[in-house]
Every structure is written in C-alpha cells, then in structure tokens.
Design an enzyme around this catalytic site. Structure first.
Site, PDB file in Angstrom:
ATOM      1  N   ILE A  92      22.443  15.620  32.339  1.00 57.85           N
ATOM      2  CA  ILE A  92      22.960  14.220  32.180  1.00 57.85           C
ATOM      3  C   ILE A  92      21.474  13.549  31.866  1.00 57.85           C
ATOM      4  O   ILE A  92      21.181  12.272  32.425  1.00 57.85           O
ATOM      5  CB  ILE A  92      23.289  13.732  33.572  1.00 57.85           C
ATOM      6  CG1 ILE A  92      22.392  14.157  34.784  1.00 57.85           C
ATOM      7  CG2 ILE A  92      24.785  14.070  33.905  1.00 57.85           C
ATOM      8  CD1 ILE A  92      22.988  13.334  35.944  1.00 57.85           C
ATOM      9  N   GLU A  97      16.094  14.589  42.763  1.00 58.96           N
ATOM     10  CA  GLU A  97      16.036  13.284  43.682  1.00 58.96           C
ATOM     11  C   GLU A  97      15.048  12.877  44.407  1.00 58.96           C
ATOM     12  O   GLU A  97      14.798  11.849  44.931  1.00 58.96           O
ATOM     13  CB  GLU A  97      17.415  13.550  44.715  1.00 58.96           C
ATOM     14  CG  GLU A  97      18.558  12.848  44.365  1.00 58.96           C
ATOM     15  CD  GLU A  97      19.768  13.819  43.938  1.00 58.96           C
ATOM     16  OE1 GLU A  97      20.880  13.290  44.532  1.00 58.96           O
ATOM     17  OE2 GLU A  97      19.799  14.901  43.769  1.00 58.96           O
TER      18      GLU A  97
END
Lengths: 338, 785
Positions: free
Chosen positions: B513, B751
């Site tokens: 992504i 993250e």
C-alpha cells in the site's frame, strides 16, 4: 455537476454580449474556485464563457503614476511582477500568503476578487444557506462557526470573504474597472464587496452581466512600511482565521498616513478610515497600536466558536503595525512571525 | 501501513480466528509447517547482501512514470461508469426515491436503488469480512433505512463518467427523518461498558488495587484527554473496476489492503463460486487501515456489473470517502499515582470511544498504559457510545496512536508534579517485562532509543522550567514521549518459481500500500536464493496467489519475509537434491543446512570451493523450473511479549503573542528488530511523524451535530500538515537483535512511527508556553484561551 455549454469570448464586448444572452452563464478564467463549486452543485451555470483569451493580461503604469492590472493577470505573475514587488510589496506579499503555487499560477486577478466564501454550509447543498439559497436560513449561526465573521455580519449570513489579495487591495485604495451592458465604470475597492445584510447571495456590487476588466492601484504603495500578516490553522495553504494588511507612512517619527485592513473577519476586507485617521500624527508605539486595534474591533461580535478571533485580531493588528513601523514585513516564505 | 491491532500478543492461528481470518488452504501443493520457537533462533551469519541495505523501490520507476496502474485506471472496451448518490440525512428512512429525471438523460443506463437492485445476501454473516467487528455489517443499497449521513442510496450507471455524475445530481430523494445524535459527548448513561478481558480488544484485566493505591499515592495526576474523529485521506480515492468476462466471471481491480478478504466478501454477498471472481490490487495509493475491510464501492461495482452484465468502473469522490471509516472520537481519563521518588503506584485508564449504531468497533486504547511502565496496580475501563455515524475503522496505529497519546501527556504532567525531568521519569518507571502479561520481551531496546534519541536531539540542553526558553518573540519548548506497538506476525503462504535461467518469481496475495512490500520481498528473496535483485520478480495483490492475511498491523514485513525464507529453503533443498545426483558432485555428501545459495550457486558453508551453479543443477536434473509453495505460521508458546518501541523528541516554537506553533525539530529513535531496508523503513517513520504533527496540530473531522453531517469533507478544509509545517525530522533505528521472534528477527515499522509524536509535541507546547491543552488538535484558539 450539471451539464453545461461552453463558449469562448473573443473580446470584452463579445463576453458581455454572450452573458447578456444567457444570464445564467458564468465567466470562467482560472476556474480555481468555480470548478470546485460546480462539482459540488453549488454553482450550476448553464454555460461557461471562457474569457481567458481576452486581452486583459498587462500590468502597466498609468499616466497618473499608478499601476493598472489586467483582470486576467495570473496571481503568480502579479506577485512577482517587478512593478508590484518594488512599489506595492504589500500586494505581492498578500498574494503569496494565499493558496498554493499551483493555484496562484491558475488564478486570475479578477477571479480572486470574485471567489466565494469558504463557509462549510455554502459548500454543502444538503444544508440550508442563505447565500446559496436565499431564504433557506443560515446554518452557521447555530452551527460550526469557528471560521466565521466577527464584524459586519447579519442574522442572514456570517460568512467571510476568503481572499488575501483583496485585503491588500483594500488597504491600498485600489479601484476596480468593470465593463458591462451599460457604461464601463470604476468602483472604489471599499465599495466593490458588500456586507451580507439580508441579501447575502450578493458578494459584490457588480451588476448582472458586468465583467471585471482591471484593478488599478494609486501611486502610493507604502513600500517602506508595510506588512501582510496572516494567521491560519497551519503554516501554509489554509484560509485566514485573521489577516492584517498594514501600511504606514512617516513624517519623521510621527505617522503621516496609516492603512489597516483585516481579512478573515467579515464579508469583505474590513477597513475603517476613521480609525486610520486616529493614528495620524501619533508616534509608532504599542499603546497607539493597541488603541487602534480596540477601536477597529469595537463592534466585533463573536459566535459560539469564533470569539477567539476578536482577541487574535487585536494581537495581530498590534503585531502587524509593529512590523510595518519597523520596516520588517512578514516573510511569506519563512513561517516564523517577524 | 496500518492495521488491526491491540496491545499484547496476537499471533498464530488463534489470533487469526479471533479476527475472523480463515484460510481456505487453496494451494493444493502447499506444505504447511510452523516455524519452531524455542529456545531461540541461531544468530544468522550476515551472509546476506540485500537485507538491511537501502535498496530503492523496485516499483519506483513504474510509479513515477505512470506505468503502475491503480484500481480506477484499468481499462476495457464498453466500460460503464458509476456515480454514487449519498444520503443527506443521518438517520431515518428513504420515503421516496425518484430516478425518473436521471433516467431520461441520454447515456444513462440504469439507476440502482434499494427498490430495484438485484439480489444480495440477506444475512449478517454473509457481509462479515475477515476483520469485521461484532454487529450487523453495513449493506449498501440494501433497504430504505438511513444509518449515517453520506450513506450510498443510489448508483447511477452511464456510458460516460460525466453523464453518470450529472444524472446523480438529478436523483430526487424524500426522507422520513429521525433525530440523529452524533456527538461523542453527552448521553454517556447509554454507553456500553466493555467487559475487562472479555475479548481481544476489550480492556485487560486489572492488577492490584489501583483505586486504593491512587488514593494513597504521594503524588497524583488526573487528566482528561480528547481526540476528535480523524479520517485517513489516502491520496488515491477508493475505486473499483470490474471486468465482466465472456464467461461471466469477474475480475475486480480494487483498492484494498487485502484482495482475498475482498474476494471472500464478494463471493459471500453475491453467492459466487471461488473461481467466479478474482480480485486484484497491484498498487494502492495509500490506505492506512481504510482498506482493511471491503468498502461499499467494490460491492456496488460488482452489483452493477452483475446487473448489466457489463464491465463497470466506480470511483468515489474525496467527499464520499468521508462516508467510509475513520478513527473514532474518544475521551480518555487517566489517573497516575506515584511515589515522590518517581516510581508508579497506580495507573487507571478509562476510554469512551464512538461507534456506529450497527457495529461495535473498538480497539484497546487503555491497555498500553499498564503494559509500558512498571506499576503494581493498574485498572482499565472502556465504554462505547453508539452514534448515528458510519462504523469507525482502523487508522494508522489504532489504539496506540490515541491511547499512548493520553498516557504520555499524563506522564509529562506527572513529571511536572514530581519535579522530575520527563525522560528521567520514564527511566525510573522502565520495565523489562510486559506489565500486563508479566512476560519478558523477546527484545526491547527502548532504553537505547531514549539514549540515542536524547543525544541526537540535545535533550540535555533543555531547561526544566516551562516558559524558560525563548528566541526573540518565540517561546521554545522541548517535549518527549515513548512509543510502543505490537510486533505481530501472521500465517502466510509464499510461492517461489525458479527457472533454469536463474530468475525467480515470488508470489503471495499480500498488498503493497505504498510501504515498500514489493521491495523488501525482492530483497529477502534475492538473498535467500542467492540472486541479484533484478533476477527476482514479486507478484502480489491478486486473490489467486498464495494465501495472505490483510496487510495491516505492521505484521506484513515479518510475516512475508519469513514466509519467503521458508519457501526459499525448500527451493534450496530441491536444488541440493538435484546437485547431489550430478556425477562427481562436489556437494554429494552435503546436508541441506550445510549449503547456502549465493551468486547463483549452491555453496558449501564449510568449503566455499565446493559449489554447483543453479543452472547446472537444474540442467543435470533435466528440470527447467522448480516451484515450491509453503505455508508459514509462527508458533508461539506465549512465553515472550513482542513489541516495537520508540522515543520521540520534539522541539516547538510558539509565537508568544499570536500562538502560532512551529514544530521545528523531531527526533524519532525506533527499536523494531532487524530493519530490512533502512530507506523504505525511514520513509515509513518519517511519514508517521508528519502524521503525528497533523494529529497534534491540525486534524479534525468537523461534525455539525444539528445535521449529523461532516462539514469539512475535503483536504482543503480537513487540515493535514503541508510542507511548511514539516521541518527537521531525524529518524534513528537502534540496533535490536531478536533471536526469538522469528528466524529473520523482523518486527515491522508501519505503525510505531506515529505513536508518541502528538504527545511529544503537546508536551513541548506545554514546556514552551506553560499552557496544557488536553484536546486535539492544539489550534491557536485553544492556546490563547
């Protein structure tokens, strides 16, 4: 977005003629605001009259010693034009405080005057808005009004005019040249935009079918003592919460002339010549600036979320006048406040 | 990158089952096997040449030249274009919907609504995707009920996109409106309390007697922290192009983080066979968690293709993207009790988060507090408030981005109360064990993050008192915060096909992504197969490829890299089998573990002169292709906690009179195991820091509660940082060998970079100004108030 016709205007007379033939048409130049509004069905023109080929692209000195700016001069070209950079740096600075480089390349001088408010409700056809649909009500008064007007608003509309360039033009006492079905005419900048009153659907005093052909600057450019100070929610590419155009001329230590215009606080660039007059003859100190700020904001009124703007404007005015007096104008490239 | 998550250990099949992920074991030849776990993997000799190097993106050229195609760019002849009509109210019923005027427009083919749509499944189970929360998933165009403003209520289909969009503006809708409630504040008496330890995402079990310890503590801090709704705003808008095959089979190009999740969902909603539908997503222009669940656009595009028996493209507008998921608004209350010496006695963390009326979405915000620092007493509570909004979803570092923001601001306030340096307080509370699970970490180099981060930042030059540092008209402030995230890994299958010319195709149904998955997969495969980078081609984003979970949670780098290693080892063994059969083979007596692949050869680890080239081995065995597919799962006996950590240091400058905030420096020191590619990894962290700046200062989805409607659904008015807001960002990866977590020692970095950033900035603003703003974003009005 609705289907629309597209036509190109050959010259100003042709543009005016085409508009007269189809009153629900719109002129399009850079389209940086109009196209967005069309996508959202806020603007639904039957026809776009493309004026980008009209011969309104010159920046030239006037016999009176001022500068005449063609309505189709791109914002970028105007900001970097030597005449503007040298003689009217306040205007150059205000332009560069707005939008992004890409938008400034597309946007025209005339179009900048005619951009619509950024009120959230104006952009959303699912909500009432007197500016978009007269009589439907103002959703902002009891809704999200953090970015809205603190001066000159009405029960019908608390939207603000979003332009930076216009704040400088107001401070510089520009004039707007327009052509139309009737006689060509000139409108003082202070009379070009209007307050909402009970007809907020009208942003300006242009008559149906009129077209802006030029903006004219008087000789006085305040190049030594000016600033454009813009306070917004991020350091670039956001509309002003409050902006201040300040320009001063000195006679020795005393202020000879002062100009002070606010953006982001009203339906039009906000000026009060009486307040400017009180600065004349005074020395440039914080107390004088604070008095001027208080005076300019005396009738300011906040709503649920935007009362902070009154205090922010007061602080901004004092700072901007200080910058102007010191000859240290706000840089639009360096984001630190001078 | 982004994803599903919670704090704590989430590994293996049990966790996947909890997430609803069910492999269908599609590849018949696939072999299954778990990587054994204890007592620890042998330290890998650095035989590698690509892992750990800053290789440029293998798909970089395709992306910058436009050769990389995205979901809305795939073309076919005879394409139908869709345009969605969305609801203008937040709650009620559609009383009447009139498409007559739209249908009269030349070029309009059909308008689908709940009244005339073709058959769709009628049970909740059919709409429940791999990562769906508990509840009744949204069904687009299913019936007349309106559940949120911006809900799709009609799909206009036309021969051209412009026509579809025009006709969409002509669909007339009358509603029976009901009063909607969309504010996270208020009506908390109706909130649903989540049971402690009730499920994967619920609050953890308490320990000790936290309320008592708090009441008895020498120094106490108590604060309430607010985070508004935020939207992902990936650059690429959601899109699907459905190619209707001659045989009626569908090829769906979708923007998603999980092609197989979307494929299973569509099969189930439309009752199609596994071979009837293939989902592809070779590139995605950012997703950040918004692409974990199948979005309504893909269901509508397939519905239309089946209805018209034609190929269909549907692209959402930026405004319509605000009708998808979001980071839920939340109110968090934190109580910290400490001894005067700076050790913690009590942590109490309560969260109230928003969800929709039809699904219970929540993540474990509170548990991070009890996990991170040494503290004998901890207690958590989490309440859900149901509102007339779409269901929230995972957004970059869900739960930790927000939960740790509150915790780390509270720790800063506690440090002030204790008159301790904030970094010193963290060190006094440092824990070598996961405090919730009471487990050692497989690795934890947070101490080193603090040390290296503080040194790079110049933390020692900070003066303790707020408002004590100044530069002209600006107040200068320095703040810091800790970051923590899970290091998860998921079962995954990888196929490698090695041809005799020395080229390998590596395939897996994972997604890239924008994170660099193509690149790291290429690096790992090249190393493991002893090939140059350009002899490896990676295929992903295709539901027919070997099984992969959704790409989220920062688990993909670890999962797919170890998956590649497993399969590459099988390829190596097969090559050795062939090499041994060669006449006078120099590897005749070599055991599988005694050889490695390097420079296109099988080489003895003991004697490098004993080698057989891949080409010779395959030729001699008359084999022109070796294909292996293996399923890798990660055994976990639950004896270690796996986390990534960071230390974030921020410098802000605040104009004293005007409250204009500039984030002039950020240093992020990250401990995340072995870094596969410092270039793409640093890019991940840097992007996260930018997002953290936005979270601290800019981002807020504005809801008008009178209308229950989002009023800034565009990236002019929904503010994210622009270039001017981003100044000096320094990323440090500290060395963190981990021989326990998996053979390659990989954790994942998608993250961790955002965690702590907003807190570090908020703390720096306090240090600069003496003003504590506890609700985000910290805008000028809150600072001047």
């Amino acid at each position: 977005m609705i289907n629309f016709q597209y036509a190109r205007a050959a010259d100003v007379a042709d543009a005016v003629r085409q508009m007269a033939a189809d009153p629900s048409a719109k002129f399009i130049a850079g389209g940086t605001n109009l196209i967005d509004l069309m996508k959202e069905d806020v603007e639904r023109p039957s026809r776009l009259i493309d004026i980008t080929r009209l011969p309104l692209k010159a920046v030239e000195q006037t016999p009176a010693g001022g500068v005449r700016i063609g309505a189709l001069v791109p914002n970028s070209d105007l900001a970097y034009h030597p005449l503007i950079e040298q003689r009217y740096p306040l205007l150059a600075s205000a332009i560069l405080a707005g939008a992004s480089a890409q938008l400034r390349n597309m946007a025209s001088a005339g179009g900048n005057l005619l951009q619509r408010t950024r009120c959230y409700y104006f952009y959303d056809i699912a909500t009432p808005c007197n500016k978009r649909e007269p009589g439907s009500g103002c959703s902002a008064i009891n809704g999200l009004n953090r970015i809205h007007a603190i001066l000159g608003a009405s029960e019908a509309c608390i939207a603000t005019h979003p332009s930076d360039m216009c704040v400088a033009l107001a401070a510089l006492d520009a004039e707007v040249h327009v052509a139309g079905p009737g006689e060509a005419r000139t409108i003082a900048f202070a009379d070009f935009h209007r307050l909402p009153g009970d007809t907020p659907q009208f942003d300006t005093n242009l008559q149906q079918g009129e077209i802006v052909t030029a903006v004219e600057l008087p000789p006085q450019g305040f190049a030594a003592h000016y600033t454009y100070l813009k306070i917004r929610d991020r350091l670039s590419y956001a509309f002003a919460l409050v902006s201040v155009a300040a320009a001063l001329e000195f006679d020795g230590a005393a202020i000879k002339e002062a100009r002070l215009a606010l953006g982001g606080v009203a339906h039009k660039p906000w000026r009060n010549m009486a307040v400017e007059a009180t600065l004349r003859g005074q020395t440039a100190d914080q107390a004088a600036f604070a008095r001027a700020a208080d005076e300019l904001l005396r009738d300011a009124k906040g709503y649920e979320h935007n009362s902070f703007k009154i205090d922010l404007a007061r602080r901004g005015i004092v700072r901007a006048l200080t910058q102007a007096a010191q000859g240290r104008p706000q840089s639009q490239a360096v984001k630190r406040i001078m | 990158m982004n994803g599903i998550c919670r704090r704590g250990v989430l590994q293996g099949a049990a966790a996947l089952a909890a997430l609803g992920y069910h492999g269908d074991g599609r590849a018949g030849s696939a072999q299954h096997g778990a990587i054994p776990r204890q007592p620890g993997y042998q330290a890998e000799k650095p035989m590698t040449s690509y892992i750990g190097t800053p290789a440029s993106r293998v798909d970089g050229r395709a992306k910058v030249t436009g050769a990389a195609k995205y979901a809305g760019e795939f073309n076919t002849s005879d394409l139908v274009y869709g345009s969605v009509v969305t609801s203008s109210i937040a709650k009620g019923r559609i009383a009447r919907i009139d498409a007559g005027e739209a249908l009269r427009i030349d070029g309009v083919i059909d308008v689908l609504t709940h009244e005339n749509r073709p058959h769709m499944a009628s049970t909740d189970a059919a709409y429940r995707d791999d990562v769906a929360p508990e509840g009744s998933p949204f069904r687009p165009l299913y019936d007349e009920r309106i559940l949120f403003s911006g809900q799709p209520i009609a799909l206009v289909l036309a021969e051209e996109w412009e026509i579809a969009r025009f006709a969409a503006s002509l669909v007339r809708v009358e509603y029976e409106k009901e009063t909607a409630f969309t504010d996270v504040h208020g009506r908390h008496d109706e909130a649903v309390a989540l049971h402690p330890n009730g499920d994967l995402f619920g609050p953890p079990k308490p320990r000790g007697a936290a309320e008592h310890a708090f009441a008895a503590a020498e120094i106490r801090h108590e604060g309430e922290y607010y985070v508004p709704i935020e939207h992902h705003n990936p650059m690429e808008t959601y899109a699907a192009t459905v190619i209707f095959g001659k045989d009626g089979r569908l090829t769906v190009y979708d923007k998603t983080q999980g092609v197989q999740n979307v494929q299973r969902y569509l099969r189930s909603v439309f009752d199609m066979g596994p071979e009837d539908i293939r989902v592809m997503s070779p590139f995605a222009g950012g997703a950040f968690g918004s692409g974990l669940r199948p979005q309504y656009h893909v269901a509508l595009a397939v519905l239309a293709a089946r209805a018209l028996r034609r190929s269909v493209r549907l692209v959402l507008t930026r405004q319509q993207m605000y009708g998808l998921g979001y980071r839920p608004a939340m109110i968090q209350r934190i109580k910290l009790g400490a001894k005067a010496g700076g050790t913690l006695d009590a942590i109490i963390h309560d969260a109230t988060t928003v969800t929709s009326q039809y699904e219970n979405f929540y993540r474990q915000e509170t548990g991070w507090s009890g996990l991170l620092y040494k503290c004998p007493n901890a207690k958590y509570a989490h309440k859900l408030v149901r509102r007339d909004l779409a269901t929230p979803c995972d957004m970059r570092c869900p739960s930790a981005a927000t939960g740790v923001y509150a915790l780390e601001c509270a720790m800063d306030e506690l440090a002030v109360a204790l008159k301790l340096d904030p970094l010193d307080l963290r060190l006094r509370c440092y824990s070598d064990r996961d405090q919730n699970a009471d487990l050692p970490y497989s690795s934890k180099a947070l101490r080193e993050c603090y040390r290296q981060g503080a040194e790079a930042f110049g933390w020692d030059k900070r003066s303790a008192e707020p408002r004590s540092m100044r530069d002209g008209a600006e107040l200068v402030g320095c703040g810091m915060a800790t970051g923590v995230w899970d290091a998860m890994q998921m079962p995954i299958a990888v196929r490698i096909a090695l041809s005799a010319n020395g080229h390998a195709d590596v395939s897996c149904a994972t997604a890239d992504i924008g994170t660099g998955t193509y690149t790291i997969m290429t690096q790992v495969a090249a190393d493991r197969l002893g090939l140059p980078l350009d002899s490896v081609t990676v295929k992903l984003g295709d539901s027919t490829l070997p099984q992969s979970p959704v790409e989220g949670g920062s688990w993909m780098a670890a999962s797919v890299s170890n998956g590649i290693a497993t399969t590459a080892d099988a390829v190596r063994k097969e090559l050795l089998r062939l090499a041994k059969r060669m006449p006078n083979s120099p590897l005749a007596d070599a055991a599988p573990d005694e050889v490695r692949l390097a420079d296109g050869k099988l080489v003895s680890r003991r004697d490098a002169s004993r080698a057989v080239s891949i080409i010779d081995a395959m030729r001699s065995g008359a084999v022109d292709r070796i294909e292996q597919e293996h399923f890798t799962s990660f055994a976990d006996d639950g004896s270690y906690a796996h986390n990534t950590h960071s230390a974030v240091f921020a410098e802000v400058r605040v104009d004293e009179q005007l409250g204009v905030i500039r984030v002039t420096r950020v240093v992020s020191a990250v401990a995340a195991g072995r870094i596969l590619n410092p270039k793409t990894a640093a890019s991940q962290i840097m992007g996260s820091v930018v997002w953290g700046i936005g979270m601290a200062l800019h981002e807020e989805t504005l809801l008008d509660h009178n209308f229950g409607r989002i009023m800034n659904p565009n990236i002019a008015e929904y503010h994210v940082p622009v270039n001017a807001d981003v100044q000096d960002i320094k990323v440090i990866f500290v060395d963190e060998p981990d021989h326990i977590i998996n053979p390659l020692g990989i954790k994942g970095v998608g993250e961790i970079g955002i965690v702590g950033v907003a807190a570090a900035i908020a703390n720096a603003i306090y240090h600069a100004t003496g003003k504590r703003v506890r609700d985000l974003p910290i805008a000028v009005d809150k600072l001047l108030r």
